[in-house]
Design an enzyme around this catalytic site. Sequence first.
Site, short mmCIF file in Angstrom:
data_model
loop_
_atom_site.label_atom_id
_atom_site.label_comp_id
_atom_site.label_asym_id
_atom_site.label_seq_id
_atom_site.Cartn_x
_atom_site.Cartn_y
_atom_site.Cartn_z
N TRP A 113 -1.13 0.77 -7.72
CA TRP A 113 -0.57 -0.58 -7.82
C TRP A 113 -1.68 -1.54 -8.23
O TRP A 113 -2.77 -1.53 -7.66
CB TRP A 113 0.04 -1.00 -6.49
CG TRP A 113 1.12 -0.06 -6.03
CD1 TRP A 113 1.03 0.92 -5.09
CD2 TRP A 113 2.46 -0.01 -6.53
NE1 TRP A 113 2.24 1.57 -4.96
CE2 TRP A 113 3.14 1.02 -5.84
CE3 TRP A 113 3.17 -0.73 -7.50
CZ2 TRP A 113 4.48 1.35 -6.07
CZ3 TRP A 113 4.50 -0.41 -7.73
CH2 TRP A 113 5.14 0.61 -7.02
N THR A 114 -1.42 -2.40 -9.21
CA THR A 114 -2.52 -3.09 -9.89
C THR A 114 -2.64 -4.58 -9.56
O THR A 114 -3.22 -5.33 -10.34
CB THR A 114 -2.38 -2.91 -11.41
OG1 THR A 114 -1.14 -3.50 -11.85
CG2 THR A 114 -2.42 -1.45 -11.79
N GLU A 115 -2.14 -5.02 -8.41
CA GLU A 115 -2.26 -6.44 -8.09
C GLU A 115 -3.70 -6.94 -8.21
O GLU A 115 -3.93 -8.04 -8.72
CB GLU A 115 -1.74 -6.70 -6.66
CG GLU A 115 -0.24 -6.67 -6.53
CD GLU A 115 0.27 -5.31 -6.11
OE1 GLU A 115 -0.43 -4.30 -6.39
OE2 GLU A 115 1.35 -5.23 -5.51
N ASP A 138 8.83 -5.55 -12.63
CA ASP A 138 8.61 -6.05 -11.28
C ASP A 138 8.74 -7.57 -11.32
O ASP A 138 9.05 -8.16 -12.37
CB ASP A 138 7.26 -5.61 -10.72
CG ASP A 138 7.33 -5.29 -9.23
OD1 ASP A 138 7.64 -6.21 -8.45
OD2 ASP A 138 7.09 -4.13 -8.86
N HIS A 140 12.49 -6.72 -6.33
CA HIS A 140 11.38 -6.75 -7.30
C HIS A 140 11.90 -7.06 -8.71
O HIS A 140 11.52 -6.42 -9.69
CB HIS A 140 10.63 -5.41 -7.29
CG HIS A 140 9.75 -5.21 -6.10
ND1 HIS A 140 8.63 -5.98 -5.87
CD2 HIS A 140 9.84 -4.36 -5.06
CE1 HIS A 140 8.05 -5.59 -4.74
NE2 HIS A 140 8.77 -4.63 -4.21
N ASP A 169 -4.81 2.15 -4.70
CA ASP A 169 -5.26 0.76 -4.64
C ASP A 169 -5.96 0.47 -3.31
O ASP A 169 -6.71 -0.50 -3.21
CB ASP A 169 -4.09 -0.21 -4.84
CG ASP A 169 -2.88 0.14 -3.99
OD1 ASP A 169 -2.50 1.31 -3.98
OD2 ASP A 169 -2.32 -0.76 -3.34
N TRP A 207 7.17 6.99 0.36
CA TRP A 207 5.91 6.22 0.32
C TRP A 207 5.53 5.63 1.67
O TRP A 207 4.36 5.40 1.94
CB TRP A 207 6.00 5.12 -0.73
CG TRP A 207 6.84 3.92 -0.37
CD1 TRP A 207 8.19 3.79 -0.52
CD2 TRP A 207 6.38 2.68 0.17
NE1 TRP A 207 8.60 2.54 -0.10
CE2 TRP A 207 7.51 1.84 0.33
CE3 TRP A 207 5.13 2.20 0.55
CZ2 TRP A 207 7.43 0.55 0.85
CZ3 TRP A 207 5.04 0.90 1.06
CH2 TRP A 207 6.18 0.10 1.20
N TYR A 227 -2.21 6.15 -1.90
CA TYR A 227 -2.16 4.87 -2.61
C TYR A 227 -3.59 4.54 -3.02
O TYR A 227 -4.41 4.14 -2.19
CB TYR A 227 -1.57 3.78 -1.71
CG TYR A 227 -0.08 3.62 -1.86
CD1 TYR A 227 0.75 4.72 -2.05
CD2 TYR A 227 0.51 2.36 -1.84
CE1 TYR A 227 2.11 4.59 -2.20
CE2 TYR A 227 1.88 2.20 -1.98
CZ TYR A 227 2.68 3.31 -2.15
OH TYR A 227 4.03 3.16 -2.31
N GLU A 230 11.77 -2.53 -0.90
CA GLU A 230 11.41 -3.89 -0.54
C GLU A 230 12.40 -4.91 -1.11
O GLU A 230 12.03 -5.84 -1.83
CB GLU A 230 9.99 -4.20 -1.00
CG GLU A 230 8.94 -3.32 -0.30
CD GLU A 230 7.53 -3.60 -0.74
OE1 GLU A 230 6.61 -3.44 0.08
OE2 GLU A 230 7.33 -3.94 -1.92
#
Length: 541
Positions: free
Chosen positions: A456-458, A177, A248, A408, A381, A406, A315
């Site tokens: 998703w690990t932001e 990413d 990405h 997250d 998604w 999701y 995206e």
Amino acid sequence: MTFEQLIPAPARAEGPGGDGFVLDASTTLWAGPGTQTTEHWLRGTLGAALRLPLAPGAEGAPGSVALRLDSELEAEAYRLTVTGDGVEIRGGTAAGVFWGAQTLRQLLGAAAFRRAPIAPGREYTVPQGVIEDAPRFGWRGMMLDVSRHFTPKEGVLRYLDLLAAHKLNVFHFHLTDDQGWRLEIKRYPKLTEVGAWRSRTKWGHRQSELWDEKPHGGFYTQDDIREIVAYADSLHITVVPEIDIPGHSQAAIAAYPELGNTDVIDTAALGVWDTWGVTPNVLAPNDHTLRFYEGVFEEVLELFPSTFIHVGGDECPKEQWKDSAAAQARIEELGVSNEDELQSWFIRHFDKWLSARGRRLIGWDEILEGGLAEGAAVSSWRGYSGGIAAAQAGHDVVMCPEQHVYLDHRQHGGPDEPVPIGWVRTLEDVYRFEPVPAQLSAEEAEHVLGTQANVWTEVMESHGRVDYQVFPRLAAFAEVAWRTLPAPAERDFADFERRMTAHYARLDALGVDYRPPGGPLPWQQRPGVGGRPIEGLPPMV
């Protein structure tokens, strides 16, 4: 432990009755042809937890656990039979036998989920009865993003164990990413020398003013990947790698600036991105980029035997392509109408490239824009609409709408939720998720390969934060993916919640830092670190 405390709940259970079967030091293990993975797992995992040797025994001997294939059962189906003389697990395939062994583990209680015994010499009783079970979907997955925050190899192996314990069989490995490239590619060493590391990291949501100034990164060597894939295979889990193109991709461009749109931006000045969101820096749609990523995918195919290879495709901002004379010349050369069709050309190229090598491309539902490649499958998604369109057009689909799965997204609307992101999605909300849209005909619904929860690990900087977001909701998702349940409004959440009481003890034994039913513990909160709650939920389409 009783049959009424299993997660996922089985399709049919008769019993318990009688005194049950006692596992002790004298219990033997007989494994028929084709069941060796479960044989090894029972001795190495269950045997270690309970300190039972499970010595090899003779077929049909009393006092044994017997494993065998049964061609009359569906591929991943199993039948677990417990009498006073022993346990028999039959499976339609080796995977079916393995899922039966996971059920046996649950019946033995939380102690069976530890690495070593807490009460050496104790006897363990399995209730008598018969359990017959089979999964609803062939794709029961979880995606883990290791690009935003790196998960070391041991953490990945741990999550494979957790997936197996919940009868999930696909691990979608999000490896690249904007914020990091995590896979060693030998012909392009800068992808990890440069692309695997960023100088700092945004702390909280991208609108936060906080930063963690410590450099962050990491990557998996190719031997690490071989180990991960082999370990997953021993658990009957398929690893599906994701290499993101054409968006990405800033980490790759930072490593090899010629991959970017050099006529509109100084790509040599780009670093690995240190914040969240969608960067405008995307791959240049030229032959050099195609050849570069063909080289990447050649090594990916050597490492990952999975049929599906995920290429992202989501995206991808088109502004640089609109401003790039080279990209506009490419549009004219190819005879496509616009930038969406240019992205479709990009994806179609790799669809054909992968198909020629016996693999299949899968991507996020943006790959529908500009026309979907012939053999491609879609990860839906952005709600259900992409999956519906793909299935109605005859393409395979994995349903993973962000509004439902999701993980997250926050689990509660309270102020103590750590870095609250997105919509509130409670344990009950996940339990009421339905993967197959009602708009699909029976024939179209056959294209729904299954479902997947995405992580998703932001804002998940450690394995404890990942655990908190994933559990206990992954247990609810696992039941949705495994069982054929009633319509969402008719599902018995109270029964599931009752069964979770026993399951929390299993998660405790596994060391999972889940969100307690009563809310986050003090050390699970992140006071002062802002998120971005979304208060309303748009209509599902």
